[in-house]
Design a protein around this motif. Sequence first.
Motif, short mmCIF file in Angstrom:
data_model
loop_
_atom_site.label_atom_id
_atom_site.label_comp_id
_atom_site.label_asym_id
_atom_site.label_seq_id
_atom_site.Cartn_x
_atom_site.Cartn_y
_atom_site.Cartn_z
N LEU A 266 0.82 -1.21 0.00
CA LEU A 266 0.00 0.00 0.00
C LEU A 266 0.85 1.26 0.00
CD1 LEU A 266 -2.67 -1.14 2.61
CD2 LEU A 266 -3.05 -0.81 0.16
N GLN A 267 2.04 1.19 0.59
CA GLN A 267 2.92 2.35 0.67
C GLN A 267 3.76 2.57 -0.59
OE1 GLN A 267 5.13 1.25 4.17
NE2 GLN A 267 3.75 2.33 5.57
N ALA B 258 -7.19 -10.09 2.38
CA ALA B 258 -6.13 -9.15 2.01
C ALA B 258 -6.60 -8.36 0.80
CB ALA B 258 -4.83 -9.90 1.70
N ASP B 259 -6.35 -7.05 0.82
CA ASP B 259 -6.81 -6.20 -0.28
C ASP B 259 -5.88 -5.01 -0.42
OD1 ASP B 259 -8.18 -4.71 -2.15
OD2 ASP B 259 -10.15 -5.06 -1.26
N ALA C 261 -8.20 3.57 -0.46
CA ALA C 261 -8.18 3.75 1.00
C ALA C 261 -9.09 2.72 1.66
CB ALA C 261 -8.64 5.16 1.36
N LEU C 262 -8.48 1.75 2.34
CA LEU C 262 -9.23 0.71 3.06
C LEU C 262 -8.40 0.32 4.28
CD1 LEU C 262 -11.99 -0.72 2.50
CD2 LEU C 262 -10.67 -2.66 1.66
N SER C 263 -8.42 -0.91 4.68
CA SER C 263 -7.64 -1.33 5.84
C SER C 263 -6.17 -1.37 5.49
CB SER C 263 -8.10 -2.71 6.33
OG SER C 263 -7.83 -3.70 5.37
N HIS C 264 -5.32 -1.03 6.46
CA HIS C 264 -3.88 -1.06 6.26
C HIS C 264 -3.34 -2.49 6.36
CE1 HIS C 264 -3.35 3.44 7.51
NE2 HIS C 264 -4.37 3.25 6.70
N GLY C 265 -4.04 -3.35 7.07
CA GLY C 265 -3.59 -4.72 7.26
C GLY C 265 -4.68 -5.70 6.88
N GLU D 149 -10.16 -3.46 14.70
CA GLU D 149 -9.62 -2.10 14.65
C GLU D 149 -8.39 -2.05 13.76
OE1 GLU D 149 -10.92 0.60 15.86
OE2 GLU D 149 -12.59 -0.41 16.86
N ASP D 150 -8.33 -1.04 12.94
CA ASP D 150 -7.26 -0.85 11.97
C ASP D 150 -7.08 0.65 11.81
OD1 ASP D 150 -5.77 -2.25 9.42
OD2 ASP D 150 -6.66 -0.33 8.83
N PRO D 151 -5.87 1.12 11.45
CA PRO D 151 -5.71 2.55 11.21
C PRO D 151 -6.69 3.11 10.18
CG PRO D 151 -3.57 1.51 11.35
CD PRO D 151 -4.58 0.40 11.36
N GLY D 152 -7.19 2.25 9.29
CA GLY D 152 -8.14 2.70 8.28
C GLY D 152 -9.58 2.73 8.75
#
Length: 283
Positions: A34-35, A123-124, A129-133, A144-147
Amino acid sequence: MNAAQADAYLRRLGVRNPAWPTIDVLRELQLRHLQTVPFENLSIHLGEEIVLEEKRLLEKVVGARRGGFCYELNGAFGALLAVLGYDVSLLAGRVYGEGGRLGIPFDHLALRVRTVDAGEWLADVGFGALSHGPLAMEEQGEQEDPGGAFRIAEAGPDAAGVRGGGRAGAGAGATDLDLLRDGIPVYRLEARPRALQDFAGGAWWHCTSPESHFVQSLVCSRLTQDGGRITLSGRQLKLTAPDGTREARELETDEEVLEVYRERFGIGLDRVPVVRGTPGGGG
C-alpha cells in the motif's frame, strides 16, 4: 511467477524474502504494498491495454514499476503470495454505491489468504483507501485498523432486498460476506474462488463504460509512511494526514504534474494523462 520475479517484486516492496508464510509477514507485505505500489487508473486515460494475465501484470507492477486498480494490484499480489507459500483464493466482490445498491458482478477482486499459523484472512491492496492490514475472516466482531473499524459479516439484503448466498453457481452452502467499515457496507464478496480471467468482463466495463468512475476521472494514490495518504486527481494534489486533515492544491504546469508522478509515486511518464472525452484526452 518464478523465484527471480518474486525477488524483484519483494525488492520493490523493500521486504526480505520471508522464511514462512505467517500472518506477521502478510501484514508487512500488505502494508508495504500500500505504501509503495500506487492505486491508479492512468492506463485507461493513456490508451494502454489492461490484460489480466499474470505475465502482463508483473511486467507492469514489477518491471515498469507502475500501479493499477483492483484486478491488477490484487492479481499481482495474489501471485506473489502464492509463490511465497500462502494458500490464496481470488474472490469476486460488488462494491456498495449510492443508496446501498451493489455494483456490477466482478466489480472488485479481493484475496482470501490462508497462513500457516493463523487461519484465513482478507487481504486487499487494490481498493484505494481501506484497511492497512489483512482482516481475519473468521472474526465476527469489529477489527480495529488505522483505516477504521472493520467487520466481516454474513451478507444481509441489499437495497433491492436481495440477500447474499444461495445463488446459482455460488457453491453448496456458500454464503456471501459483507465488509463493513465503521458500520457502513463497503463491498460484498462471493465465497466461491475465481480465476483471474473471470474478472475480464468487469475490467472491460470499468475501462470503457461512461458510468464507470474510472473512466470519468483520474486517480493516483498511495498510503504514506506515517499512515496518511497522498493522492493526485488530475491536477489536484491532496495530502491527507493520519488524523484526517487534508491539504489540497492545484498543479499549474505539465512539468509539475509529471514531477509529482515521478517523485511522489515513482511513475515516469512522457505526457500528462487527461480524462478521456475532455479536450486533449481522446475517447
